[in-house]
Design an enzyme around this catalytic site. Structure first.
Site, PDB file in Angstrom:
ATOM      1  N   LYS A 179       0.814  -1.216   0.000  1.00 23.62           N
ATOM      2  CA  LYS A 179       0.000   0.000   0.000  1.00 23.62           C
ATOM      3  C   LYS A 179       0.845   1.262   0.000  1.00 23.62           C
ATOM      4  CE  LYS A 179      -4.385  -1.689   1.563  1.00 23.62           C
ATOM      5  NZ  LYS A 179      -5.543  -1.595   2.422  1.00 23.62           N
ATOM      6  N   LYS A 191      -5.035  -9.233  -6.359  1.00 22.78           N
ATOM      7  CA  LYS A 191      -6.325  -9.541  -5.728  1.00 22.78           C
ATOM      8  C   LYS A 191      -7.356  -8.476  -6.077  1.00 22.78           C
ATOM      9  CE  LYS A 191      -6.284  -7.312  -1.262  1.00 22.78           C
ATOM     10  NZ  LYS A 191      -7.166  -7.178  -0.155  1.00 22.78           N
ATOM     11  N   LYS A 226     -10.648  -2.873  -3.356  1.00 22.98           N
ATOM     12  CA  LYS A 226     -11.451  -1.640  -3.388  1.00 22.98           C
ATOM     13  C   LYS A 226     -10.684  -0.504  -4.039  1.00 22.98           C
ATOM     14  CE  LYS A 226     -13.356  -2.384   1.252  1.00 22.98           C
ATOM     15  NZ  LYS A 226     -12.191  -2.664   2.092  1.00 22.98           N
TER      16      LYS A 226
HETATM   17  N1  AQP Z   1      -9.874 -10.194  -3.113  1.00 26.77           N
HETATM   18  C1  AQP Z   1     -10.282 -10.704  -1.965  1.00 26.77           C
HETATM   19  N2  AQP Z   1     -10.606 -12.014  -1.862  1.00 26.77           N
HETATM   20  C2  AQP Z   1     -11.032 -12.558  -0.689  1.00 26.77           C
HETATM   21  N3  AQP Z   1     -11.167 -11.834   0.451  1.00 26.77           N
HETATM   22  C3  AQP Z   1     -10.846 -10.528   0.400  1.00 26.77           C
HETATM   23  N4  AQP Z   1     -10.860  -9.540   1.314  1.00 26.77           N
HETATM   24  C4  AQP Z   1     -10.456  -8.376   0.751  1.00 26.77           C
HETATM   25  N5  AQP Z   1     -10.155  -8.567  -0.546  1.00 26.77           N
HETATM   26  C5  AQP Z   1     -10.395  -9.895  -0.805  1.00 26.77           C
HETATM   27  C6  AQP Z   1     -11.288  -9.733   2.701  1.00 26.77           C
HETATM   28  O1  AQP Z   1     -12.322  -8.787   2.979  1.00 26.77           O
HETATM   29  C7  AQP Z   1     -12.225  -8.389   4.340  1.00 26.77           C
HETATM   30  C8  AQP Z   1     -12.263  -6.898   4.438  1.00 26.77           C
HETATM   31  O2  AQP Z   1     -11.134  -6.327   3.817  1.00 26.77           O
HETATM   32  P1  AQP Z   1     -10.656  -4.880   4.203  1.00 26.77           P
HETATM   33  O3  AQP Z   1     -11.793  -3.953   4.164  1.00 26.77           O
HETATM   34  O4  AQP Z   1      -9.919  -4.944   5.476  1.00 26.77           O
HETATM   35  O5  AQP Z   1      -9.685  -4.481   3.051  1.00 26.77           O
HETATM   36  P2  AQP Z   1      -8.446  -5.180   2.420  1.00 26.77           P
HETATM   37  O6  AQP Z   1      -8.200  -6.546   2.934  1.00 26.77           O
HETATM   38  O7  AQP Z   1      -7.318  -4.235   2.496  1.00 26.77           O
HETATM   39  O8  AQP Z   1      -8.894  -5.382   0.930  1.00 26.77           O
HETATM   40  P3  AQP Z   1      -9.652  -4.505  -0.090  1.00 26.77           P
HETATM   41  O9  AQP Z   1     -11.124  -4.662   0.126  1.00 26.77           O
HETATM   42  O10 AQP Z   1      -9.200  -4.874  -1.423  1.00 26.77           O
HETATM   43  O11 AQP Z   1      -9.261  -3.014   0.192  1.00 26.77           O
HETATM   44  P4  AQP Z   1      -7.972  -2.185  -0.338  1.00 26.77           P
HETATM   45  O12 AQP Z   1      -8.133  -1.973  -1.794  1.00 26.77           O
HETATM   46  O13 AQP Z   1      -8.118  -0.911   0.429  1.00 26.77           O
HETATM   47  O14 AQP Z   1      -6.758  -2.984  -0.003  1.00 26.77           O
HETATM   48  C9  AQP Z   1     -10.955  -9.005   4.911  1.00 26.77           C
HETATM   49  O15 AQP Z   1     -11.288 -10.160   5.663  1.00 26.77           O
HETATM   50  C10 AQP Z   1     -10.182  -9.373   3.679  1.00 26.77           C
HETATM   51  O16 AQP Z   1      -9.354 -10.500   3.919  1.00 26.77           O
END
Ligand code: AQP
Length: 332
Positions: free
Chosen positions: A111, A194, A197
């Site tokens: 990040k 992956k 968001k």
């Molecule tokens: N691609 C994914 N596949 C399976 N699980 C996923 N999670 C996130 N992306 C995937 C799971 O969703 C939960 C919430 O995630 P978060 O809001 O803490 O954000 P993150 O893990 O950083 O992932 P994002 O949603 O893609 O956000 P950004 O873009 O900001 O990094 C967690 O349980 C995560 O494992």
């Protein structure tokens, strides 16, 4: 009864990966665990969030939980910033965690990217706050997607060091619950990244707010190779985009990947993608619709969040009292 804690960041663009990797699993766990589900708004601000969007996205995460089947009467749904224990315990954990441990966190490296010097201190210390989220309730199990495994190992390290340093058994060692056919859903544009968001391309993800047309368009444009689907999972090796779409189908249909291949072996993507679209519209579409319906009444969502915060604060209070006693903070 063992206790579950998990959270999702209200940073917008809630997607199918968040649903299949985490939120969907929250629902069934309500049968066997006392569950605490949080919209982790303090985590979200580790990168810039527009304040009005943050408010709306926080309600959206709560609405997504409820739409997916989390029962706010049975489980606790609340916003992280409304229970002070998270911030208080995170500070104590900042003094327990070691710089070397945080330096190893791959999510920070990803990040922060090349612009590390300009990343917020909060982004760096994110895993301490995550440990506090879980341990403020002495939760023992944490359902997450695979990407959070390393952070949970750090939570265990923090709990263990706290217990050792203070010669106490205050904190349990938490167990990750990583299950389902899609623990790591990949981007529709690049099977090596992956679904996320923060990906600049909206075509990389299917979101909770996508309607039938958007889902169809995104899956039609999803990157694939030219070969038909193989007969066995072995044949998906080296084909990350094909493996991802088969994995999504399997998760949505509650089938194994092999069962999906038994049905579609030899099929071209021009056949498989429309079938996947129908399935996604049938299984994921109604959840997005229900989320939007709930979002039309933000006062109702706020009532649920307020009740949840009161219940969460009541659970965290005795843990924080114990921690402060152990650490040696006076309580005049
Ligand atoms: N691609 C994914 N596949 C399976 N699980 C996923 N999670 C996130 N992306 C995937 C799971 O969703 C939960 C919430 O995630 P978060 O809001 O803490 O954000 P993150 O893990 O950083 O992932 P994002 O949603 O893609 O956000 P950004 O873009 O900001 O990094 C967690 O349980 C995560 O494992």
């Amino acid at each position: 009864m063992s206790r579950i804690f998990s959270g999702v960041q209200p940073s917008g663009n809630l997607h199918l990966g968040n649903y299949l990797g985490a939120i969907r699993n929250f629902v069934g766990l309500q049968e066997d665990y006392e569950c605490i589900y949080c919209a982790v708004d303090m985590h979200a601000i580790t990168v810039w969030q527009d304040p009005a969007d943050l408010r709306s996205n926080t309600r959206e995460v709560a609405a997504a939980y409820i739409a997916a089947g989390v029962d706010p009467k049975r489980s606790i749904i609340f916003a992280q910033s409304t229970v002070a224990a998270h911030a208080e315990l995170a500070w104590i954990f900042n003094c327990v965690a070691r710089l070397g441990w945080l330096n190893r966190m791959t999510q920070f490296k990803e990040k922060a990217g090349k612009n590390r010097e300009n990343a917020s201190v909060g982004l760096y210390a994110y895993p301490s706050l995550m440990a506090a989220d879980i341990l403020a309730y002495k939760a023992t199990h944490v359902p997450v997607g695979e990407d959070q495994k390393q952070h949970l190992e750090l939570t265990r390290d923090i709990a263990q060091k706290f217990n050792n340093d203070y010669e106490t058994e205050t904190f349990p060692l938490v167990e990750p619950l990583i299950f389902g056919a899609a623990t790591r859903v990949m981007s529709l544009r690049d099977g090596s990244k992956k679904m996320s968001k923060s990906d600049p391309s909206d075509y990389s993800r299917i979101t909770f707010t996508d309607d039938r047309d958007s889902i169809a368009k995104k899956l039609r444009k999803a990157r694939t190779d030219a070969d038909p689907l193989p007969e066995t999972e072995e044949g998906l090796k080296g084909r990350p985009e094909a493996a991802n779409l088969v994995g999504i189908y399997a998760a949505l249909a509650d089938l194994s990947k092999q069962a999906v291949l038994d049905e579609f072996a030899g099929a071209a993507f021009s056949t498989f993608k429309p079938a996947l679209t129908e399935l996604a519209v049938e299984k994921f579409g109604p959840i997005g619709e229900e989320m939007k319906r709930l979002m039309a009444d933000p006062a109702h969502v706020d009532t649920i969040l307020k009740e949840g915060a009161e219940r969460a604060a009541a659970l965290a209070a005795p843990v924080m009292a114990e921690v402060k006693e152990v650490v040696g903070f006076i309580r005049p």
